[in-house]
Design an enzyme around this catalytic site. Structure first.
Site, PDB file in Angstrom:
ATOM      1  N   ASP A  73      -6.286  -6.733   4.635  1.00  0.00           N
ATOM      2  CA  ASP A  73      -7.436  -6.134   3.955  1.00  0.00           C
ATOM      3  C   ASP A  73      -8.363  -7.235   3.456  1.00  0.00           C
ATOM      4  O   ASP A  73      -9.573  -7.206   3.678  1.00  0.00           O
ATOM      5  CB  ASP A  73      -6.931  -5.280   2.778  1.00  0.00           C
ATOM      6  CG  ASP A  73      -8.058  -4.636   2.001  1.00  0.00           C
ATOM      7  OD1 ASP A  73      -8.998  -4.121   2.636  1.00  0.00           O
ATOM      8  OD2 ASP A  73      -8.006  -4.654   0.754  1.00  0.00           O
ATOM      9  N   LYS A 114       3.364 -14.984   3.237  1.00  0.00           N
ATOM     10  CA  LYS A 114       3.546 -15.708   1.968  1.00  0.00           C
ATOM     11  C   LYS A 114       5.046 -15.901   1.789  1.00  0.00           C
ATOM     12  O   LYS A 114       5.638 -15.558   0.761  1.00  0.00           O
ATOM     13  CB  LYS A 114       2.910 -14.898   0.820  1.00  0.00           C
ATOM     14  CG  LYS A 114       2.811 -15.627  -0.507  1.00  0.00           C
ATOM     15  CD  LYS A 114       1.774 -16.733  -0.534  1.00  0.00           C
ATOM     16  CE  LYS A 114       1.885 -17.543  -1.820  1.00  0.00           C
ATOM     17  NZ  LYS A 114       0.952 -18.698  -1.853  1.00  0.00           N
ATOM     18  N   ASP A 166     -12.145  -8.865   5.363  1.00  0.00           N
ATOM     19  CA  ASP A 166     -13.460  -8.875   4.717  1.00  0.00           C
ATOM     20  C   ASP A 166     -14.058 -10.277   4.771  1.00  0.00           C
ATOM     21  O   ASP A 166     -15.253 -10.451   5.041  1.00  0.00           O
ATOM     22  CB  ASP A 166     -13.366  -8.432   3.239  1.00  0.00           C
ATOM     23  CG  ASP A 166     -13.643  -6.944   3.055  1.00  0.00           C
ATOM     24  OD1 ASP A 166     -13.331  -6.160   3.978  1.00  0.00           O
ATOM     25  OD2 ASP A 166     -14.164  -6.567   1.978  1.00  0.00           O
ATOM     26  N   TYR A 196       0.819  -1.215   0.000  1.00  0.00           N
ATOM     27  CA  TYR A 196       0.000   0.000   0.000  1.00  0.00           C
ATOM     28  C   TYR A 196       0.851   1.262   0.000  1.00  0.00           C
ATOM     29  O   TYR A 196       0.424   2.310  -0.467  1.00  0.00           O
ATOM     30  CB  TYR A 196      -0.875   0.042   1.264  1.00  0.00           C
ATOM     31  CG  TYR A 196      -2.210  -0.622   1.139  1.00  0.00           C
ATOM     32  CD1 TYR A 196      -2.312  -1.985   0.881  1.00  0.00           C
ATOM     33  CD2 TYR A 196      -3.388   0.101   1.302  1.00  0.00           C
ATOM     34  CE1 TYR A 196      -3.539  -2.605   0.800  1.00  0.00           C
ATOM     35  CE2 TYR A 196      -4.627  -0.509   1.230  1.00  0.00           C
ATOM     36  CZ  TYR A 196      -4.691  -1.859   0.978  1.00  0.00           C
ATOM     37  OH  TYR A 196      -5.915  -2.457   0.906  1.00  0.00           O
ATOM     38  N   ASP A 250      -2.832 -18.135   1.485  1.00  0.00           N
ATOM     39  CA  ASP A 250      -3.838 -18.899   0.726  1.00  0.00           C
ATOM     40  C   ASP A 250      -4.473 -19.967   1.618  1.00  0.00           C
ATOM     41  O   ASP A 250      -5.696 -20.155   1.625  1.00  0.00           O
ATOM     42  CB  ASP A 250      -3.236 -19.500  -0.560  1.00  0.00           C
ATOM     43  CG  ASP A 250      -1.912 -20.221  -0.332  1.00  0.00           C
ATOM     44  OD1 ASP A 250      -1.321 -20.098   0.766  1.00  0.00           O
ATOM     45  OD2 ASP A 250      -1.458 -20.913  -1.261  1.00  0.00           O
TER      46      ASP A 250
HETATM   47  C1  IPM Z   1     -10.325  -0.999   4.193  1.00  0.00           C
HETATM   48  C2  IPM Z   1     -10.589  -0.457   2.823  1.00  0.00           C
HETATM   49  C3  IPM Z   1      -9.455   0.475   2.428  1.00  0.00           C
HETATM   50  C4  IPM Z   1      -8.197  -0.369   2.384  1.00  0.00           C
HETATM   51  C5  IPM Z   1      -9.654   1.265   1.130  1.00  0.00           C
HETATM   52  C6  IPM Z   1     -10.922   2.077   1.151  1.00  0.00           C
HETATM   53  C7  IPM Z   1      -8.471   2.155   0.836  1.00  0.00           C
HETATM   54  O1  IPM Z   1     -10.771  -1.490   1.911  1.00  0.00           O
HETATM   55  O2  IPM Z   1     -10.203  -0.195   5.124  1.00  0.00           O
HETATM   56  O3  IPM Z   1     -10.252  -2.214   4.334  1.00  0.00           O
HETATM   57  O4  IPM Z   1      -7.891  -0.994   1.363  1.00  0.00           O
HETATM   58  O5  IPM Z   1      -7.482  -0.394   3.381  1.00  0.00           O
HETATM   59 MG    MG Z   2     -10.861  -3.419   2.802  1.00  0.00          MG
END
Ligand code: IPM
Ligand code: MG
Length: 356
Positions: free
Chosen positions: A246, A190, A250, A135, A222
């Protein structure tokens, strides 16, 4: 105590309004100051993170953040896109430690995409490093090909990097968090392919020697993705880099039924923090009054606990959220037959009422 309130875009304004309502009825000595961020700030000031917004955030004891982003900004130069606002806040405030709990509320076990027996009682804490990794590697800050894309040539690049001190400090955070829980850490990497993550694995192992009471294991990313949907209960504290964190957070969030339930905290070395729901700005449902405000309300609770030393008020909010779920109130994302469907505002009002 000064709180910078940054609602942002999409459903951000709707859900933050509910969290602010909850904070206000607690009668704490809080000063809330609101500013534009993301696409909303770009519209008004030509930049997603105006200096005034950054200053407000840096000077505050804590930041309550909604969400940023909208597809309509996808064609803007990268430095002007809404996402740069949250990345800029994380970097400028040094918010390197991101806590993303994935907790399955007993009332919502049926809302999970996995079988109830796989997720009932689920309580994972993902600790994501937030200011390094791919990032923030090159091309960030370069004059040529500032966005890593060379116009006219079909080539683009980003670089993944971590330094030893960056890994050490997040590893300490993870081990110390594990000491307060079930004393287990899974470090996700990884290392079989990437040098960056060989260093990660080596450094996390070294730091682990200072925490003999915590069991450490290593898992390739993975495999971690697979294990998360196969046997999520095996995880407790998961520590990983920015990008893997990230993605995995999710996935972990969805195991609990809805990403609309999950708060997050991003802390720096001074315990100053930014608190935001784990989900995004959801432009597809913005303005409809159907977004789930509970992740943001729970983020406000995390803020009270971690940055403002108000653990009791935090616990009251969490108990109120538990109560409204037990009353059967559900926004559409967590709705199931027999429950009472409510709007964003009705959910916020119910939490306020449950606070008594
Ligand atoms: C998160 C989001 C952010 C990230 C984006 C909006 C930049 O997906 O906070 O997980 O990738 O960190
Ligand atoms: Mg995210």
């Amino acid at each position: 105590m000064k709180i910078a309130v940054l609602p942002g875009d999409g459903i951000g304004t709707e859900i933050v309004a509910e969290a602010v309502k909850v904070l206000k009825v607690l009668n704490l000595d809080l000063t809330l100051e609101t500013a534009l961020v993301g696409g909303a700030a770009f519209e008004a000031h030509g930049h997603p993170l105006p200096d005034s917004t950054l200053k407000l955030a840096m000077d505050a004891d804590a930041v309550l953040f909604g969400a940023v982003g909208d597809w309509k900004y996808d064609t803007l130069d990268r430095p002007l896109r809404p996402e740069q606002a949250i990345l800029g806040l994380r970097k400028n405030m040094g918010l390197f430690a991101n806590f993303r709990p994935a907790i399955c509320y007993k009332q919502l076990t049926d809302a999970s995409s996995l079988k109830p027996e796989l997720v009932s009682g689920l309580d994972i804490l993902i600790i994501r490093e937030l200011t390094g990794d791919i990032y923030f590697g090159q091309p960030r800050g370069r004059r040529i090909a500032t966005d890593g894309h060379f116009p006219g040539s079909e080539e683009a690049f980003d670089t993944m990097r971590y330094s030893r001190p960056e890994i050490e400090r997040i590893a300490h955070v993870a081990f110390q968090a594990a000491q307060k829980r079930s004393k287990r850490v899974t470090s996700v990497d990884k290392a079989n392919v990437l040098e960056t993550f060989q260093l990660w694995k080596d450094v996390v192992s070294e730091v682990g020697l200072q925490y003999p009471d915590v069991a450490l294991d290593h898992m390739y990313v993975d495999n971690a993705a697979m294990q998360l949907v196969k046997a999520p209960m095996k995880f407790d504290v998961v520590v990983t880099g920015n990008m893997f964190g990230d993605i995995l957070s999710d996935a972990a969030a969805m195991l609990t039924g809805s990403i609309g339930m999950l708060p997050s905290a991003s802390l720096n070395a001074k315990n100053q923090g930014l608190y935001e729901p784990s989900h995004g700005s959801a432009p597809d449902i913005a303005g409809k009054g159907i977004a789930n405000p509970l992740a943001t309300i729970l983020s406000a609770a995390m803020m009270l606990r971690f940055s403002l030393d108000q653990a009791e008020a935090a616990a009251r909010i969490e108990a109120a959220v538990d109560a409204v779920l037990s009353q059967g109130l559900r926004t559409p994302d967590i709705y199931s037959a027999g429950m009472t469907q409510v709007s964003t505002r009705e959910m916020g009002d119910a939490v306020v009422k449950a606070l008594g």
